[in-house]
Design a protein around this motif. Structure first.
Motif, PDB file in Angstrom:
ATOM      1  N   GLY A 174       0.802  -1.218   0.000  1.00  0.00           N
ATOM      2  CA  GLY A 174       0.000   0.000   0.000  1.00  0.00           C
ATOM      3  C   GLY A 174       0.837   1.270   0.000  1.00  0.00           C
ATOM      4  N   GLU A 175       2.050   1.193  -0.522  1.00  0.00           N
ATOM      5  CA  GLU A 175       2.904   2.383  -0.609  1.00  0.00           C
ATOM      6  C   GLU A 175       2.231   3.397  -1.540  1.00  0.00           C
ATOM      7  N   PRO A 176       1.951   4.597  -1.040  1.00  0.00           N
ATOM      8  CA  PRO A 176       1.267   5.593  -1.882  1.00  0.00           C
ATOM      9  C   PRO A 176       2.129   6.003  -3.074  1.00  0.00           C
ATOM     10  N   PHE A 177       1.492   6.077  -4.229  1.00  0.00           N
ATOM     11  CA  PHE A 177       2.177   6.483  -5.456  1.00  0.00           C
ATOM     12  C   PHE A 177       2.002   7.980  -5.703  1.00  0.00           C
ATOM     13  N   SER A 178       0.781   8.471  -5.493  1.00  0.00           N
ATOM     14  CA  SER A 178       0.451   9.854  -5.843  1.00  0.00           C
ATOM     15  C   SER A 178      -0.082  10.611  -4.632  1.00  0.00           C
ATOM     16  N   HIS A 179      -0.291  11.914  -4.839  1.00  0.00           N
ATOM     17  CA  HIS A 179      -0.897  12.736  -3.777  1.00  0.00           C
ATOM     18  C   HIS A 179      -2.290  12.206  -3.435  1.00  0.00           C
ATOM     19  N   LYS A 180      -3.021  11.764  -4.448  1.00  0.00           N
ATOM     20  CA  LYS A 180      -4.356  11.208  -4.232  1.00  0.00           C
ATOM     21  C   LYS A 180      -4.282   9.998  -3.295  1.00  0.00           C
ATOM     22  N   ASP A 181      -3.308   9.124  -3.522  1.00  0.00           N
ATOM     23  CA  ASP A 181      -3.125   7.951  -2.651  1.00  0.00           C
ATOM     24  C   ASP A 181      -2.800   8.371  -1.218  1.00  0.00           C
ATOM     25  N   LEU A 182      -1.968   9.399  -1.083  1.00  0.00           N
ATOM     26  CA  LEU A 182      -1.628   9.899   0.255  1.00  0.00           C
ATOM     27  C   LEU A 182      -2.861  10.406   0.984  1.00  0.00           C
ATOM     28  N   ILE A 183      -3.696  11.156   0.264  1.00  0.00           N
ATOM     29  CA  ILE A 183      -4.920  11.712   0.857  1.00  0.00           C
ATOM     30  C   ILE A 183      -5.861  10.584   1.247  1.00  0.00           C
ATOM     31  N   GLU A 184      -6.029   9.600   0.354  1.00  0.00           N
ATOM     32  CA  GLU A 184      -6.907   8.468   0.658  1.00  0.00           C
ATOM     33  C   GLU A 184      -6.399   7.689   1.869  1.00  0.00           C
ATOM     34  N   GLN A 185      -5.088   7.491   1.959  1.00  0.00           N
ATOM     35  CA  GLN A 185      -4.527   6.783   3.105  1.00  0.00           C
ATOM     36  C   GLN A 185      -4.740   7.555   4.397  1.00  0.00           C
ATOM     37  N   SER A 186      -4.537   8.861   4.344  1.00  0.00           N
ATOM     38  CA  SER A 186      -4.724   9.647   5.567  1.00  0.00           C
ATOM     39  C   SER A 186      -6.198   9.691   5.955  1.00  0.00           C
ATOM     40  N   ASP A 187      -7.118   9.743   4.974  1.00  0.00           N
ATOM     41  CA  ASP A 187      -8.559   9.698   5.273  1.00  0.00           C
ATOM     42  C   ASP A 187      -8.923   8.365   5.922  1.00  0.00           C
ATOM     43  N   GLU A 188      -8.366   7.258   5.385  1.00  0.00           N
ATOM     44  CA  GLU A 188      -8.645   5.934   5.944  1.00  0.00           C
ATOM     45  C   GLU A 188      -8.110   5.812   7.365  1.00  0.00           C
ATOM     46  N   SER A 189      -6.915   6.360   7.593  1.00  0.00           N
ATOM     47  CA  SER A 189      -6.347   6.257   8.934  1.00  0.00           C
ATOM     48  C   SER A 189      -7.121   7.123   9.922  1.00  0.00           C
ATOM     49  N   LEU A 190      -7.664   8.242   9.445  1.00  0.00           N
ATOM     50  CA  LEU A 190      -8.494   9.074  10.321  1.00  0.00           C
ATOM     51  C   LEU A 190      -9.795   8.361  10.670  1.00  0.00           C
ATOM     52  N   GLN A 191     -10.376   7.669   9.684  1.00  0.00           N
ATOM     53  CA  GLN A 191     -11.637   6.971   9.906  1.00  0.00           C
ATOM     54  C   GLN A 191     -11.446   5.737  10.781  1.00  0.00           C
ATOM     55  N   SER A 192     -10.260   5.151  10.772  1.00  0.00           N
ATOM     56  CA  SER A 192     -10.056   3.932  11.568  1.00  0.00           C
ATOM     57  C   SER A 192      -9.112   4.181  12.749  1.00  0.00           C
ATOM     58  N   GLY A 193      -8.878   5.447  13.062  1.00  0.00           N
ATOM     59  CA  GLY A 193      -7.972   5.805  14.158  1.00  0.00           C
ATOM     60  C   GLY A 193      -8.617   5.582  15.516  1.00  0.00           C
TER      61      GLY A 193
END
Length: 183
Positions: A157-176
């Motif tokens: 799940g290594e982020p490739f783009s800024h979009k991937d980074l945003i999606e990962q941070s949104d997911e971590s916020l939702q499951s934090g």
């Protein structure tokens, strides 16, 4: 210059340096193979596993596509452009390094096809690493290693783009921890 621009320049510089160094190693090993093995000799390195034998391969992996060398060459041009663009667009140094090795491998074999061509992009790749079941070169090793690393990066799940980074941070916020407390 913003921090983001600085990171982009660093990734592009790393991509260029890694690709250039890898390409130089590939071309030097091929030049050595053509000089040392041109008389048809084979040098055993690890008996039963690896020897050096000069082969001129007009095709792709395992000689496939030997009759369509120009198509393989055009695909290599497209791949090199796509890999360079991806190397610039990624936000990950890991992706950048892996893509630079893939780029060097594709370009290294493309250089052979252009340098040793009798007509339009119909040259042969210099192969010399004889594994007993296949003969390849350093560029082929780069392509295989890069392919494996790219699959690992995807699976991790290594982020490739800024979009991937945003999606990962949104997911971590939702499951934090706050999301766990609400459940």
């Amino acid at each position: 210059m913003t921090n983001q621009q600085g990171r982009l320049r660093t990734r592009v510089a790393v991509f260029a340096c890694v690709a250039a160094a890898a390409l130089i190693v590939d071309q030097l090993t091929k030049a050595w193979a053509m000089a040392a093995l041109s008389n048809g000799q084979t040098i055993r390195v690890i008996p039963g596993l690896l020897s050096f034998t000069l082969v001129r391969n007009p095709g792709a992996s395992l000689g496939m596509g030997s009759g369509a060398t120009w198509v393989i060459s055009l695909l290599a041009v497209v791949a090199c452009v796509a890999l360079a663009v991806a190397g610039v667009r990624t936000v990950s140094m890991k992706w950048s390094v892996a893509l630079s090795f893939a780029f060097a491998g594709a370009l290294g074999n493309l250089i052979d096809r252009v340098m040793y061509a009798d007509g339009f992009l119909n040259g042969k790749v210099v192969d010399f690493l004889n594994y007993g079941w296949s003969v390849g070169n350093v560029a082929d090793i780069y392509l295989v290693v890069a392919g494996v690393v790219l699959v690992i990066l995807i699976l991790m799940g290594e982020p490739f783009s800024h979009k991937d980074l945003i999606e990962q941070s949104d997911e971590s916020l939702q499951s934090g921890p706050e999301a766990d407390a609400k459940q």
